[in-house]
Motif scaffolding. Structure first.
Motif, PDB file in Angstrom:
ATOM      1  N   SER A  66       0.735  -1.323   0.116  1.00 52.13           N
ATOM      2  CA  SER A  66       0.075   0.182   0.098  1.00 52.13           C
ATOM      3  C   SER A  66       0.862   1.258   0.008  1.00 52.13           C
ATOM      4  CB  SER A  66      -0.836   0.018   1.210  1.00 52.13           C
ATOM      5  OG  SER A  66      -1.714   1.240   1.167  1.00 52.13           O
ATOM      6  N   PRO A  67       0.750   2.191  -1.006  1.00 49.98           N
ATOM      7  CA  PRO A  67       1.858   3.199  -1.084  1.00 49.98           C
ATOM      8  C   PRO A  67       1.471   4.273  -0.084  1.00 49.98           C
ATOM      9  CG  PRO A  67       0.372   3.203  -3.077  1.00 49.98           C
ATOM     10  CD  PRO A  67       0.032   2.053  -2.155  1.00 49.98           C
ATOM     11  N   PHE A  68       0.220   4.389   0.479  1.00 51.87           N
ATOM     12  CA  PHE A  68      -0.188   5.410   1.308  1.00 51.87           C
ATOM     13  C   PHE A  68       0.590   5.643   2.566  1.00 51.87           C
ATOM     14  CE2 PHE A  68      -2.693   7.813   4.282  1.00 51.87           C
ATOM     15  CZ  PHE A  68      -2.451   9.116   3.689  1.00 51.87           C
ATOM     16  N   PRO A  69       0.515   4.489   3.379  1.00 54.28           N
ATOM     17  CA  PRO A  69       1.068   4.533   4.805  1.00 54.28           C
ATOM     18  C   PRO A  69       2.377   5.103   5.013  1.00 54.28           C
ATOM     19  CG  PRO A  69      -0.199   2.457   4.563  1.00 54.28           C
ATOM     20  CD  PRO A  69      -0.236   3.301   3.028  1.00 54.28           C
ATOM     21  N   PRO A  70       3.534   4.846   4.238  1.00 57.01           N
ATOM     22  CA  PRO A  70       4.554   5.570   4.601  1.00 57.01           C
ATOM     23  C   PRO A  70       4.639   6.977   4.297  1.00 57.01           C
ATOM     24  CG  PRO A  70       4.774   3.702   3.090  1.00 57.01           C
ATOM     25  CD  PRO A  70       3.475   3.929   3.097  1.00 57.01           C
ATOM     26  N   HIS A  71       3.459   7.499   3.656  1.00 58.70           N
ATOM     27  CA  HIS A  71       3.435   9.178   3.492  1.00 58.70           C
ATOM     28  C   HIS A  71       2.579   9.618   4.143  1.00 58.70           C
ATOM     29  CE1 HIS A  71       4.554   7.125  -0.375  1.00 58.70           C
ATOM     30  NE2 HIS A  71       5.253   8.107  -0.349  1.00 58.70           N
ATOM     31  N   LYS A  72       1.962   8.989   5.374  1.00 61.94           N
ATOM     32  CA  LYS A  72       0.856   9.580   5.962  1.00 61.94           C
ATOM     33  C   LYS A  72       1.169  10.612   6.945  1.00 61.94           C
ATOM     34  CE  LYS A  72      -2.754   8.203   9.514  1.00 61.94           C
ATOM     35  NZ  LYS A  72      -2.979   6.880  10.096  1.00 61.94           N
ATOM     36  N   GLN A  73       2.332  10.443   7.506  1.00 63.78           N
ATOM     37  CA  GLN A  73       3.063  11.368   8.575  1.00 63.78           C
ATOM     38  C   GLN A  73       3.821  12.614   8.255  1.00 63.78           C
ATOM     39  OE1 GLN A  73       1.561  11.419  11.437  1.00 63.78           O
ATOM     40  NE2 GLN A  73       0.470   9.490  11.254  1.00 63.78           N
ATOM     41  N   LEU A  74       4.175  12.142   6.761  1.00 62.48           N
ATOM     42  CA  LEU A  74       5.025  13.423   6.193  1.00 62.48           C
ATOM     43  C   LEU A  74       4.735  14.825   6.541  1.00 62.48           C
ATOM     44  CD1 LEU A  74       6.043  11.792   2.944  1.00 62.48           C
ATOM     45  CD2 LEU A  74       7.408  11.802   4.806  1.00 62.48           C
ATOM     46  N   PRO A  75       5.504  15.659   6.679  1.00 62.80           N
ATOM     47  CA  PRO A  75       5.448  17.126   6.924  1.00 62.80           C
ATOM     48  C   PRO A  75       4.904  17.997   5.673  1.00 62.80           C
ATOM     49  CG  PRO A  75       7.504  16.677   7.267  1.00 62.80           C
ATOM     50  CD  PRO A  75       7.037  15.361   6.822  1.00 62.80           C
ATOM     51  N   VAL A  76       3.853  17.578   4.998  1.00 59.24           N
ATOM     52  CA  VAL A  76       3.878  18.267   3.650  1.00 59.24           C
ATOM     53  C   VAL A  76       2.389  18.923   3.580  1.00 59.24           C
ATOM     54  CG1 VAL A  76       5.214  16.439   2.520  1.00 59.24           C
ATOM     55  CG2 VAL A  76       3.166  15.741   2.804  1.00 59.24           C
ATOM     56  N   SER A  77       2.252  19.401   2.484  1.00 54.19           N
ATOM     57  CA  SER A  77       1.116  20.281   2.400  1.00 54.19           C
ATOM     58  C   SER A  77       0.864  20.495   0.732  1.00 54.19           C
ATOM     59  CB  SER A  77       1.233  21.680   2.567  1.00 54.19           C
ATOM     60  OG  SER A  77       2.115  22.573   1.944  1.00 54.19           O
ATOM     61  N   LYS A  78      -0.285  20.978   0.103  1.00 56.56           N
ATOM     62  CA  LYS A  78      -0.456  20.854  -1.152  1.00 56.56           C
ATOM     63  C   LYS A  78       0.605  21.397  -1.913  1.00 56.56           C
ATOM     64  CE  LYS A  78      -4.440  22.202  -4.123  1.00 56.56           C
ATOM     65  NZ  LYS A  78      -4.832  23.297  -4.889  1.00 56.56           N
ATOM     66  N   GLU A  79       1.386  22.603  -1.401  1.00 51.34           N
ATOM     67  CA  GLU A  79       2.550  22.987  -2.351  1.00 51.34           C
ATOM     68  C   GLU A  79       3.425  22.165  -2.295  1.00 51.34           C
ATOM     69  OE1 GLU A  79      -0.110  26.070  -0.652  1.00 51.34           O
ATOM     70  OE2 GLU A  79       1.111  24.650   0.504  1.00 51.34           O
ATOM     71  N   HIS A  80       3.648  21.080  -1.632  1.00 57.08           N
ATOM     72  CA  HIS A  80       4.711  20.180  -1.467  1.00 57.08           C
ATOM     73  C   HIS A  80       4.340  19.378  -2.875  1.00 57.08           C
ATOM     74  CE1 HIS A  80       5.605  21.423   2.390  1.00 57.08           C
ATOM     75  NE2 HIS A  80       6.861  21.235   2.052  1.00 57.08           N
ATOM     76  N   PHE A  81       2.765  18.882  -2.888  1.00 59.53           N
ATOM     77  CA  PHE A  81       2.326  17.897  -3.987  1.00 59.53           C
ATOM     78  C   PHE A  81       2.499  18.584  -5.182  1.00 59.53           C
ATOM     79  CE2 PHE A  81       0.822  15.685  -0.361  1.00 59.53           C
ATOM     80  CZ  PHE A  81       1.264  14.223  -0.658  1.00 59.53           C
ATOM     81  N   GLU A  82       2.387  19.828  -5.190  1.00 58.27           N
ATOM     82  CA  GLU A  82       2.255  20.822  -6.447  1.00 58.27           C
ATOM     83  C   GLU A  82       3.677  20.681  -7.120  1.00 58.27           C
ATOM     84  OE1 GLU A  82       0.631  24.502  -5.370  1.00 58.27           O
ATOM     85  OE2 GLU A  82      -1.488  23.474  -5.672  1.00 58.27           O
ATOM     86  N   ARG A  83       4.881  20.958  -6.386  1.00 55.85           N
ATOM     87  CA  ARG A  83       6.198  20.860  -6.768  1.00 55.85           C
ATOM     88  C   ARG A  83       6.617  19.536  -7.223  1.00 55.85           C
ATOM     89  NH1 ARG A  83       9.675  22.537  -9.634  1.00 55.85           N
ATOM     90  NH2 ARG A  83      11.824  22.486  -8.866  1.00 55.85           N
ATOM     91  N   PHE A 115      -3.136  11.614  -2.175  1.00 52.70           N
ATOM     92  CA  PHE A 115      -2.332  11.540  -0.989  1.00 52.70           C
ATOM     93  C   PHE A 115      -2.788  12.795  -0.174  1.00 52.70           C
ATOM     94  CE2 PHE A 115       1.341   8.462  -1.821  1.00 52.70           C
ATOM     95  CZ  PHE A 115       0.404   7.257  -2.025  1.00 52.70           C
ATOM     96  N   ASN A 116      -2.626  13.793  -0.908  1.00 56.55           N
ATOM     97  CA  ASN A 116      -2.645  15.140  -0.256  1.00 56.55           C
ATOM     98  C   ASN A 116      -4.295  15.190   0.544  1.00 56.55           C
ATOM     99  OD1 ASN A 116      -2.083  18.059   0.322  1.00 56.55           O
ATOM    100  ND2 ASN A 116      -4.000  18.415  -1.100  1.00 56.55           N
ATOM    101  N   TYR A 117      -5.161  14.629  -0.118  1.00 61.86           N
ATOM    102  CA  TYR A 117      -6.490  14.868   0.400  1.00 61.86           C
ATOM    103  C   TYR A 117      -6.560  13.838   1.869  1.00 61.86           C
ATOM    104  CZ  TYR A 117     -11.279  13.462   1.141  1.00 61.86           C
ATOM    105  OH  TYR A 117     -12.440  13.293   1.869  1.00 61.86           O
ATOM    106  N   LYS A 118      -5.964  12.633   1.393  1.00 61.47           N
ATOM    107  CA  LYS A 118      -6.044  11.741   2.693  1.00 61.47           C
ATOM    108  C   LYS A 118      -5.018  12.229   3.901  1.00 61.47           C
ATOM    109  CE  LYS A 118      -5.905   7.061   1.846  1.00 61.47           C
ATOM    110  NZ  LYS A 118      -5.724   5.812   1.345  1.00 61.47           N
ATOM    111  N   ILE A 119      -3.834  13.056   3.649  1.00 60.32           N
ATOM    112  CA  ILE A 119      -2.946  13.420   4.688  1.00 60.32           C
ATOM    113  C   ILE A 119      -3.827  14.522   5.463  1.00 60.32           C
ATOM    114  CG2 ILE A 119      -0.991  14.761   5.012  1.00 60.32           C
ATOM    115  CD1 ILE A 119       0.521  13.184   2.889  1.00 60.32           C
ATOM    116  N   GLU A 120      -4.550  15.409   4.583  1.00 61.19           N
ATOM    117  CA  GLU A 120      -5.252  16.605   5.219  1.00 61.19           C
ATOM    118  C   GLU A 120      -6.359  15.777   5.976  1.00 61.19           C
ATOM    119  OE1 GLU A 120      -4.878  19.599   5.778  1.00 61.19           O
ATOM    120  OE2 GLU A 120      -2.965  19.456   4.683  1.00 61.19           O
ATOM    121  N   TYR A 121      -7.093  14.671   5.552  1.00 55.54           N
ATOM    122  CA  TYR A 121      -8.104  14.072   6.144  1.00 55.54           C
ATOM    123  C   TYR A 121      -7.822  13.626   7.567  1.00 55.54           C
ATOM    124  CZ  TYR A 121     -11.733  10.684   7.354  1.00 55.54           C
ATOM    125  OH  TYR A 121     -12.749   9.882   8.301  1.00 55.54           O
ATOM    126  N   PHE A 122      -6.570  12.929   7.541  1.00 58.77           N
ATOM    127  CA  PHE A 122      -6.045  12.357   8.756  1.00 58.77           C
ATOM    128  C   PHE A 122      -5.848  13.554   9.822  1.00 58.77           C
ATOM    129  CE2 PHE A 122      -5.485   8.442   6.022  1.00 58.77           C
ATOM    130  CZ  PHE A 122      -6.269   7.407   7.343  1.00 58.77           C
TER     131      PHE A 122
END
Length: 128
Positions: A66-83, A115-122
């Motif tokens: 599952s690709p998402f769990p390792p990314h769940k706690q990253l200190p990222v925002s929408k701008e990081h995903f845009e970059r 990923f951005n949506y799920k991180i914000e959701y959590f």
């Protein structure tokens, strides 16, 4: 100038992944996040990404997990995903042209948005 072709082989995927993550590692905005999280495990991460993209683009089921769990706690925002997407599109467009190259960009965009949506959701769920 070389004529660009589509992504057709595992070697093409390796070229895309290696080129992309080489740029990511050096990027002043997202590089530090990746480098801190991955540390000395870049070879393993790249191998995993080869298998991931091989599964996505060629339907060769070499990736499991599952690709998402390792990314769940990253200190990222929408701008990081845009970059991340800017670098992915720039890298893909500089190396390839064709239906699978376009598919890779669509899949990357969908993944970044999810990923951005799920991180914000959590994050929001943890606040409540």
């Amino acid at each position: 100038m070389a004529i660009l072709t589509d992504i057709t082989t595992l070697e093409d995927i390796k070229l895309l992944v290696d080129s992309f993550y080489s740029k990511v590692q050096k990027d002043q905005f997202i590089g530090p996040i990746f480098n801190e999280k991955i540390g000395s495990r870049w070879p393993e991460h790249l191998e995993k990404m080869y298998r991931f993209w091989q599964t996505i683009l060629f339907e060769v089921h070499s990736y499991s997990g599952s690709p998402f769990p390792p990314h769940k706690q990253l200190p990222v925002s929408k701008e990081h995903f845009e970059r991340w997407m800017e670098i992915f599109i720039e890298t893909t467009d500089s190396l390839f042209v064709g239906p699978l190259a376009e598919e890779a960009k669509i899949r990357a965009k969908n993944m970044a948005e999810m990923f951005n949506y799920k991180i914000e959701y959590f994050r929001n769920a943890e606040k409540n």
